[in-house]
Design a protein around this motif. Structure first.
Motif, PDB file in Angstrom:
ATOM      1  N   GLU A 184      65.122 -92.531 -23.970  1.00 58.43           N
ATOM      2  CA  GLU A 184      63.689 -92.668 -23.800  1.00 58.43           C
ATOM      3  C   GLU A 184      63.334 -94.155 -23.840  1.00 58.43           C
ATOM      4  OE1 GLU A 184      61.803 -90.523 -26.882  1.00 58.43           O
ATOM      5  OE2 GLU A 184      62.491 -88.547 -26.195  1.00 58.43           O
ATOM      6  N   PRO A 185      62.255 -94.555 -23.140  1.00 62.29           N
ATOM      7  CA  PRO A 185      61.906 -95.985 -23.107  1.00 62.29           C
ATOM      8  C   PRO A 185      61.785 -96.622 -24.487  1.00 62.29           C
ATOM      9  CG  PRO A 185      60.617 -94.779 -21.484  1.00 62.29           C
ATOM     10  CD  PRO A 185      61.380 -93.759 -22.276  1.00 62.29           C
ATOM     11  N   ALA A 186      61.204 -95.894 -25.449  1.00 61.34           N
ATOM     12  CA  ALA A 186      61.038 -96.468 -26.789  1.00 61.34           C
ATOM     13  C   ALA A 186      62.391 -96.691 -27.453  1.00 61.34           C
ATOM     14  CB  ALA A 186      60.170 -95.550 -27.646  1.00 61.34           C
ATOM     15  N   ARG A 187      63.311 -95.716 -27.295  1.00 61.05           N
ATOM     16  CA  ARG A 187      64.646 -95.857 -27.880  1.00 61.05           C
ATOM     17  C   ARG A 187      65.433 -96.953 -27.178  1.00 61.05           C
ATOM     18  NH1 ARG A 187      64.579 -94.013 -32.878  1.00 61.05           N
ATOM     19  NH2 ARG A 187      63.747 -91.897 -33.005  1.00 61.05           N
ATOM     20  N   LYS A 188      65.224 -97.073 -25.882  1.00 57.32           N
ATOM     21  CA  LYS A 188      65.908 -98.125 -25.131  1.00 57.32           C
ATOM     22  C   LYS A 188      65.440 -99.503 -25.622  1.00 57.32           C
ATOM     23  CE  LYS A 188      68.097 -99.800 -21.413  1.00 57.32           C
ATOM     24  NZ  LYS A 188      67.641 -99.316 -20.098  1.00 57.32           N
ATOM     25  N   THR A 394      43.260-112.407 -31.306  1.00 53.17           N
ATOM     26  CA  THR A 394      44.540-111.710 -31.115  1.00 53.17           C
ATOM     27  C   THR A 394      44.519-110.304 -31.713  1.00 53.17           C
ATOM     28  OG1 THR A 394      45.535-112.607 -33.142  1.00 53.17           O
ATOM     29  CG2 THR A 394      45.800-113.898 -31.130  1.00 53.17           C
ATOM     30  N   ALA A 395      43.515-109.526 -31.372  1.00 46.88           N
ATOM     31  CA  ALA A 395      43.343-108.192 -31.954  1.00 46.88           C
ATOM     32  C   ALA A 395      43.617-107.120 -30.899  1.00 46.88           C
ATOM     33  CB  ALA A 395      41.927-108.038 -32.504  1.00 46.88           C
ATOM     34  N   GLN A 396      44.197-106.018 -31.348  1.00 47.62           N
ATOM     35  CA  GLN A 396      44.519-104.895 -30.472  1.00 47.62           C
ATOM     36  C   GLN A 396      43.763-103.640 -30.895  1.00 47.62           C
ATOM     37  OE1 GLN A 396      49.115-105.024 -29.589  1.00 47.62           O
ATOM     38  NE2 GLN A 396      48.822-105.695 -31.692  1.00 47.62           N
ATOM     39  N   VAL A 397      43.401-102.830 -29.920  1.00 48.17           N
ATOM     40  CA  VAL A 397      42.884-101.482 -30.197  1.00 48.17           C
ATOM     41  C   VAL A 397      43.708-100.430 -29.468  1.00 48.17           C
ATOM     42  CG1 VAL A 397      40.527-102.275 -30.667  1.00 48.17           C
ATOM     43  CG2 VAL A 397      41.164-101.599 -28.330  1.00 48.17           C
ATOM     44  N   ASP A 398      44.302-100.824 -28.356  1.00 52.21           N
ATOM     45  CA  ASP A 398      45.200 -99.952 -27.595  1.00 52.21           C
ATOM     46  C   ASP A 398      46.627-100.437 -27.856  1.00 52.21           C
ATOM     47  OD1 ASP A 398      46.801 -98.731 -25.617  1.00 52.21           O
ATOM     48  OD2 ASP A 398      45.118 -98.583 -24.235  1.00 52.21           O
ATOM     49  N   PHE A 399      47.433 -99.587 -28.490  1.00 54.26           N
ATOM     50  CA  PHE A 399      48.748-100.018 -28.959  1.00 54.26           C
ATOM     51  C   PHE A 399      49.887 -99.548 -28.053  1.00 54.26           C
ATOM     52  CE2 PHE A 399      45.997-100.557 -32.510  1.00 54.26           C
ATOM     53  CZ  PHE A 399      46.534-101.590 -33.263  1.00 54.26           C
ATOM     54  N   GLU A 400      49.548 -99.200 -26.825  1.00 60.92           N
ATOM     55  CA  GLU A 400      50.586 -98.749 -25.894  1.00 60.92           C
ATOM     56  C   GLU A 400      51.607 -99.846 -25.625  1.00 60.92           C
ATOM     57  OE1 GLU A 400      50.959 -96.783 -21.402  1.00 60.92           O
ATOM     58  OE2 GLU A 400      49.056 -97.606 -22.112  1.00 60.92           O
ATOM     59  N   TYR A 481      48.071 -96.314 -40.856  1.00 62.91           N
ATOM     60  CA  TYR A 481      47.874 -97.291 -39.783  1.00 62.91           C
ATOM     61  C   TYR A 481      49.031 -97.235 -38.792  1.00 62.91           C
ATOM     62  CZ  TYR A 481      46.504-101.778 -37.682  1.00 62.91           C
ATOM     63  OH  TYR A 481      46.111-102.757 -36.808  1.00 62.91           O
ATOM     64  N   LEU A 482      50.253 -97.217 -39.300  1.00 62.51           N
ATOM     65  CA  LEU A 482      51.416 -97.153 -38.415  1.00 62.51           C
ATOM     66  C   LEU A 482      51.433 -95.854 -37.619  1.00 62.51           C
ATOM     67  CD1 LEU A 482      54.246 -98.558 -40.739  1.00 62.51           C
ATOM     68  CD2 LEU A 482      52.867 -99.788 -39.044  1.00 62.51           C
ATOM     69  N   ARG A 483      51.110 -94.765 -38.285  1.00 59.54           N
ATOM     70  CA  ARG A 483      51.165 -93.465 -37.619  1.00 59.54           C
ATOM     71  C   ARG A 483      50.021 -93.285 -36.610  1.00 59.54           C
ATOM     72  NH1 ARG A 483      50.193 -90.321 -41.760  1.00 59.54           N
ATOM     73  NH2 ARG A 483      47.971 -90.191 -41.232  1.00 59.54           N
ATOM     74  N   ASP A 484      48.784 -93.526 -37.049  1.00 56.56           N
ATOM     75  CA  ASP A 484      47.623 -93.213 -36.216  1.00 56.56           C
ATOM     76  C   ASP A 484      47.391 -94.213 -35.098  1.00 56.56           C
ATOM     77  OD1 ASP A 484      47.158 -91.015 -37.809  1.00 56.56           O
ATOM     78  OD2 ASP A 484      45.643 -92.010 -39.054  1.00 56.56           O
ATOM     79  N   LEU A 485      47.703 -95.486 -35.346  1.00 53.49           N
ATOM     80  CA  LEU A 485      47.422 -96.506 -34.340  1.00 53.49           C
ATOM     81  C   LEU A 485      48.672 -96.879 -33.551  1.00 53.49           C
ATOM     82  CD1 LEU A 485      44.928 -96.603 -36.240  1.00 53.49           C
ATOM     83  CD2 LEU A 485      44.713 -99.006 -35.647  1.00 53.49           C
ATOM     84  N   TYR A 486      49.705 -97.362 -34.243  1.00 51.25           N
ATOM     85  CA  TYR A 486      50.897 -97.807 -33.520  1.00 51.25           C
ATOM     86  C   TYR A 486      51.635 -96.649 -32.859  1.00 51.25           C
ATOM     87  CZ  TYR A 486      51.247-102.806 -34.477  1.00 51.25           C
ATOM     88  OH  TYR A 486      51.052-104.158 -34.469  1.00 51.25           O
ATOM     89  N   ARG A 487      51.871 -95.579 -33.608  1.00 49.09           N
ATOM     90  CA  ARG A 487      52.667 -94.494 -33.038  1.00 49.09           C
ATOM     91  C   ARG A 487      51.859 -93.600 -32.110  1.00 49.09           C
ATOM     92  NH1 ARG A 487      54.694 -89.641 -36.699  1.00 49.09           N
ATOM     93  NH2 ARG A 487      52.566 -88.949 -36.117  1.00 49.09           N
ATOM     94  N   ASP A 488      50.689 -93.123 -32.575  1.00 45.35           N
ATOM     95  CA  ASP A 488      49.930 -92.122 -31.823  1.00 45.35           C
ATOM     96  C   ASP A 488      48.802 -92.706 -30.994  1.00 45.35           C
ATOM     97  OD1 ASP A 488      51.609 -90.312 -33.046  1.00 45.35           O
ATOM     98  OD2 ASP A 488      50.170 -89.740 -34.605  1.00 45.35           O
TER      99      ASP A 488
END
Length: 631
Positions: A184-188, A394-400, A481-488
């Motif tokens: 998968e792209p993330a694992r790669k 340098t702020a993010q809201v979309d973590f794709e 934060y890691l789960r809701d924003l970065y991951r999901d």
């Protein structure tokens, strides 16, 4: 956060090692250089080296005894060799070393490299045996890297071939990782990142017997550099954190965080600092800055020349700064809602103190992400007028496309946060280590070489001092934060998240915004910061600054460095922005100040509570306050 390549690109200049005139020493040459006049060379050298070895052994024994006495203390164990071995094995298993074609290529490339390098030393068909064809600087080597810039890497065939073979193998391994299929792209991306980190760690520059500059320094100092380097390493092991700057060189309120001001309000979560004006008149609408709570606020107030705070005050702006408290066990249950509520509380505190209807705001990094959520909550309640403008550093809201940090975000690693936080807060040293790994050569291995292997003195550099001045985080908030924003990536999904029972929809934000991104930012990539423009409904100004996450922001006009880009043509994508952008030399700060005044340039006299701590104004303490000093 802190820690990116621009931390070292301009200022991390450790004093250079004095070059030895001799060939890069092997062990016998090293021993020979240490022999005092008279006596038997072998015996004299053996005695001296035995003394050095004894001192090192004694230091290690004392350290082990000391650590046994502290067995109950909890400290990060970043140097566990079994973890690194397991990681390396996991990476190597995924690379196609057993593929016959790969093996054939490695063999042929290695032979070609050996012939090329050794041939220039007369060990092949050219020249006299053992003698370089020309000076070390004139060797024609196929690969270059700043880690091997010292001429000692080219004086002897062994070291010349060693570092060239390492660079060749590193290229091959990264190419293999990039070519792996079926992931998968993330694992790669994780595999490529882990491979690069492993390659960086295995550099011959990182080990004493394969680093000719370190060996030369040992010969030059008769082993004292080894003792100093070992002391440096043990000191870092004691505190569970890599040292970047000279201990004791910086003191809060004395030579860092020195802009005059007062703490005018505080809660168990933060202190509110108001800075003393330096102009007779100031903008009527004050400025409230939210720094990230994963670092200390004084990144924006390092010293008089670099301080964004001091510069803003000099522009006639009433500046307030939030100083977040480093988490402890009492903050174990804090979540993101609490930080959003704190931002709203601070906005109201400034409004009430100065009796103004609104404030300008700045949110840096994670505090900018939170500021966006805060604005959405205010908009949902019909209170968006409390904020006259919002600036995002340098702020993010979309973590794709959130950059290299995403390599550390998966279910296993999120679960690990809980294991590392038995008292409900995450030790900031873990986070510092994570950010250092993102730029391992700049922030880890160069210091291993200079300060451990060569025993050099640490530089006195305020930015790197700040980078190592870690803060603890509430573990529950950090996991969410890691789960809701970065991951999901839920923040950009309307009403997917709530704060204090209020659903968050970024598209409700109509506040005028100024969005700054760094061209070389690896923590919040410009492509990720740009996406903020997709979700806000109010007027927007986007600026792309030269450099990265830190130097792209902390770039005072007086420095005359870097540049920034603007585009007034309404571009739809970052690529369109760049294609039609106008480049401006120097700092973007004056551009921002002009933008701020364009919102409302009404001024008021700088008196009364505009001057904190004056007659009749009760304040808590002088800036920078207690919270910034709490570990």
């Amino acid at each position: 956060m802190a820690t990116d390549a621009d931390l070292t690109s301009d200022v991390t200049h450790v004093p250079p090692v004095a070059e030895t005139k001799a060939q890069a020493p092997g062990l016998s040459a090293l021993l020979g250089q240490m022999v005092p006049a008279g006596g038997t060379p072998e015996a004299e050298a053996a005695v001296h080296w035995a003394e050095i070895a004894g001192r090192l052994h004694s230091m290690w024994t004392d350290f082990q005894v000391e650590q046994l006495g502290k067995a109950t203390e909890k400290a990060p164990q970043f140097a566990d060799p079994m973890k690194w071995i397991a990681t390396a094995e996991s990476v190597l298993r995924q690379l196609p070393f057993t593929n016959p074609e790969v093996q054939h290529k490695l063999w042929n490339d290695g032979l070609a490299l050996a012939n090329s390098v050794f041939g220039q030393f007369g060990l092949g068909p050219r020249g006299q045996e053992g003698a370089p064809v020309g000076p070390a600087d004139e060797l024609q080597l196929p690969r270059s890297d700043r880690r091997f810039a010292d001429p000692e890497w080219r004086r002897q065939p062994f070291f010349a071939f060693l570092h060239q073979a390492y660079l060749m193998m590193g290229e091959q391994m990264l190419s293999m990782a990039d070519a792996v299929e079926g992931l998968e792209p993330a694992r790669k991306a994780q595999l490529v990142f882990a491979t690069r980190a492993m390659v960086d760690a295995l550099s011959p520059a990182n080990f004493p017997l394969t680093n000719p500059v370190a060996l030369g320094r040992a010969a030059e100092t008769k082993g004292e550099s080894l003792v100093r380097g070992f002391e440096n390493m043990l000191d870092d092991m004691r505190k569970g954190q890599l040292t970047h700057t000279r201990p004791g060189a910086f003191v809060l309120g004395e030579n860092i965080a020195v802009t005059p001001g007062k703490v005018v309000f505080e809660t168990p979560l933060y202190q509110l600092i108001q800075y003393t004006p330096t102009t007779d008149r100031v903008l009527g609408t004050p400025l409230l800055i939210f720094p990230p709570w994963i670092n200390r606020f004084y990144i924006l107030d390092l010293n008089a020349k670099k301080s964004f705070v001091r510069w803003a005050v000099e522009q006639g702006i009433t500046v307030f700064m939030v100083s977040w408290k480093s988490a402890d066990a009492s903050m174990a249950e804090l979540v993101w809602d609490d930080y959003i509520a704190a931002q709203i509380e601070a906005i109201d505190a400034v409004r009430a103190r100065l009796d103004v209807p609104a404030v300008h705001t700045i949110g840096y990094c994670v505090a900018g992400t939170t500021l966006a959520a805060t604005l959405a909550v205010l908009a949902r309640h019909g209170e968006e007028a409390k904020v006259a403008s919002a600036t995002f550093f340098t702020a993010q809201v979309d973590f794709e496309e959130a950059g290299d940090l995403k390599h550390f975000i998966d279910d296993t690693q999120i679960e690990t946060v809980g294991h590392l936080s038995p008292e409900g807060y995450l030790d900031g040293r873990y986070l510092a280590a994570t950010f250092n790994i993102l730029r391992g050569n700049d922030l880890i291995w160069s210091y291993v070489e200079n300060n451990y292997l060569k025993g050099e003195e640490y530089p006195a550099f305020d930015l790197l001092h700040w980078n190592g001045d870690v803060t603890n985080l509430p573990a529950r908030w950090h996991r969410d934060y890691l789960r809701d924003l970065y991951r999901d990536n839920r923040l950009v999904v309307a009403d997917s998240l709530q704060a204090g029972g209020t659903a968050i929809d970024l598209r409700r934000i109509s506040t005028p915004t100024y969005i700054q991104a760094g061209r070389e930012d690896h923590i919040a990539p410009a492509s990720s910061v740009w996406k903020l423009t997709r979700y806000l409904s109010g007027p927007q100004t986007f600026v792309l600054a030269g450099s990265g996450h830190i130097a792209g922001v902390v770039n005072p006009p007086s420095s005359g460095k870097y540049q920034y880009w603007t585009n007034e043509g309404g571009p739809e994508t970052l690529e369109d922005f760049i294609a039609g952008a106008t480049e401006h030399p120097g700092s973007w700060w004056p551009h921002w100040a002009a933008w701020l005044r364009a919102r409302d340039d009404a001024e008021v006299p700088a008196r009364g509570k505009r001057r904190p701590g004056g007659r009749g104004d009760t304040v808590i303490e002088d800036a920078p306050g207690r919270y910034v000093a709490a570990r």
